[in-house]
Enzyme design. Sequence first.
Site, mmCIF file in Angstrom:
data_model
loop_
_atom_site.group_PDB
_atom_site.id
_atom_site.type_symbol
_atom_site.label_atom_id
_atom_site.label_comp_id
_atom_site.label_asym_id
_atom_site.label_seq_id
_atom_site.Cartn_x
_atom_site.Cartn_y
_atom_site.Cartn_z
ATOM 1 C CB ALA A 46 -0.917 -0.018 1.216
ATOM 2 C CB SER A 60 -0.320 6.182 -1.743
ATOM 3 O OG SER A 60 -1.477 5.421 -1.462
ATOM 4 C CG ASP A 61 -1.835 3.307 3.068
ATOM 5 O OD1 ASP A 61 -2.466 4.111 2.363
ATOM 6 O OD2 ASP A 61 -2.353 2.296 3.570
ATOM 7 C CG PHE A 62 4.092 3.255 3.900
ATOM 8 C CD1 PHE A 62 3.856 3.040 5.239
ATOM 9 C CD2 PHE A 62 3.599 2.332 2.992
ATOM 10 C CE1 PHE A 62 3.180 1.920 5.685
ATOM 11 C CE2 PHE A 62 2.926 1.203 3.420
ATOM 12 C CZ PHE A 62 2.711 0.988 4.768
#
Length: 815
Positions: free
Chosen positions: A583, A585-587
């Site tokens: 995931a 873009s979660d970071f």
Amino acid sequence: MEGEGPLRGTRIIDASTARAELAGRILADLGAEVIKVEPPAGAQARSLPPFVRGREGEAEASLYWAALALGKRSVVLDIEQEGDRERLRQLLADADVFIESFDPGHLAPLELAYPQVRELNPALVYVSVTPFGQDGPDAGIPTTELTIEAAGGLVGLQGDNDRPPIPIGFPQAAFHAGAQAAADAIIALYAARQSGLGQHLDVSMQAAIVWTLMNATGYLPNTGRNPPNTSEFRADPPMQILPGLALPRYAECADGITIARFGLGRYGWRTLHFTMRWAESHNAVPEDLCGIDWQNWVEDAVEGALPVEQLQRAIDTMLAFFRTRSKTEILAFATETKGNHAPVLDVADLRADPQLAARDYWIRVGDRLHPGPFAKLSRAPIRLRSPAPALGEAQVLLESPRRPARGPWATPEGDGVFAGLKVADFAWVGVGPLITKALADQGATVVHVESETVLDLLRILPPFKDDEAGTNRSQFMANFNSSKLGISIDLATDAGQKLGRRLCDWADVVVESFTPGNMKKFGLDYETLSRSRPELVMLSTCLRGQTGPQAGYTGFGNQGAALAGFHSITGWPDRQPCGPWGAYSDFIAPRFGVSALAAALIHRAETGEGQFIDLSQIEAAIHFLEPLVLDYTVNGRVAGMMGHDSPTACPHGVYQTAGLERYVAIAVETREQWQALRSVAGLEAFGDEALTRLESRRAKRDEIDAAVREWCRGREPFELARRLQAAGVPAHVVLRPSDLYENAQLAHRGFFVTLDHTEMGPTPYNKPVTRFSRTPARLRRAAPCLGEHTEQVLREILGLDDDEITQYAIAGALS
């Protein structure tokens, strides 16, 4: 004053190389005055591609520079000369933040290291960004973006299982480090405003990359192995939801490809159901497959009620239907049905995206069109104020008068920058919890709200302690929520909404990540909450933002990475994309979110005003590709998949060595590095003097690559990397998640910290990226079990008595 950025009146001196150029850009976006200190030949970022077509190599034509230096002012100082060093000291004596990213130790002989500068300005926040940190066994080894990403474990998790691992198609380490540096600089600035004392921030690019690995670091200590289909298991066939069922990762559509995800429990299962209904409405489904309820297809297949052969026909029917639909149609459908579809958008698609257009995302600065603000702040909005500066255009700033001294705020009692700050955390999965965790690690009291009626997705995803699934046994969940208190509230009930309101009325900050509209339905939206509390700061985050025709689009960072353009550039040119790990873009979004939230807290402390922050995870993530976006808006070029190729290095690749699925990353940028590689690797066939130039090597890239590949084959990877590093060649073993626990540099920084979880027992957690010299962030407690601190929060924080608690329990508020 409304309309000015939250960091107005803040002065930043930015002497960074490309390693940290983004940090100053973020601070400039937030309203700070950023003075870029450049050497006479110009900042390193001016030499980086892409360039304006026909002006390749010109310093003023770099679109990398145009993106990363937006909003800055340029002065030229040669810090090798004493006169210019003195001018820099004068700037630092009057500054709030100094950003540098030289090699460790470089500034000490010039009397510009932190201990020396602190004497000039005790309130200065001094930020150092380096590949591995200021000290430790790897602090001085030669590096490039590729080798740092390999050292952080990201490269090894990506790519097709029949080829070597692959990096994301545009270098990412400097973006992660720069965004982290900006967020931590603002936190340290908040601390300096409290006490009048600055400090040194030591930012490790390697550690910043480790934090992009999602759940991968949790596998070894909890299951004894690396994640499936990675590392030594890289060549294994992909894991199947059901034996014999072929589920594609990507599906072709009329004008490209799309992700269609069928896992993640009910979130993926409904994807098949609604897509089949959509296909039925277009008469694209065989009669015997019409009218079937596909919402529980996994359970039905496991129980034998749904033959796998019939299920496979449904999947094949759906794939055939996708080929008749456009990306735009698929995205609109996914928004309507909350299915896990995400078209793979490229930079041209981003420019044409109707959701971004509806949110007025694109901003013209000077004569160029840029991605817009990374977040929308209601009282002190982000402004893209001026184009990247010409070299030395603000030399007059060297003669500017000193600013008035700023008196410190009152310092609160307690441990940490945010001691005394109260946070109601209604966020779930990744982005929101990571934002509130940053506050909790710095001393804020963060109450994390959950409900057993709808479990946080991370609680049902591996790795689990001892491979035993359970609500309180996921290290994925735990690693993102340490330092917090946990309460269980069912917001679907009237009583739960009233209790949620009491928690919000207690809090200084509210963070939530529901689908837009849900908090309003609960009576917990910013308009309602702030009516009687204008000092409240609230951050709402979702994939597509709080407004616009696709605000209701739901999904996770895998879809976010596709919709922000990362899948379109990550893979081999002759294949479908492989995309970034997990995931992704979660970071990215949390680093922007922490910057926005910490800046809003500074604004609140100075004005008494709260505000609402709308953080679109996709809009923030696009900034990690902004140079490629400018390459399209300026040149009309659409970036594609690069494989192992690079415009700035050759050779540049990931090479197999001895051992099962073992690799070393090597990237050669300079004449000296090439000569060192030739010497150590015995590349006699490439002795032509012309090959000391990058463009000549790139013309023979395939031949050089083949020779390096042959030389690496069969050699022990760690010894090979050490030999290359000692010779001056940027190289690093492509680390596995399990390797990170044996990595001497991470051990030197104490990166993994063991906490005693109530159910899981002693378990390693990731430590924060940055070392703060005066107010260190630290993990204050293990993550909570579901509702673990409900009674404590109700009694000690909200002040409820026995009768009130009983009434809430009877009314179903506590679940």
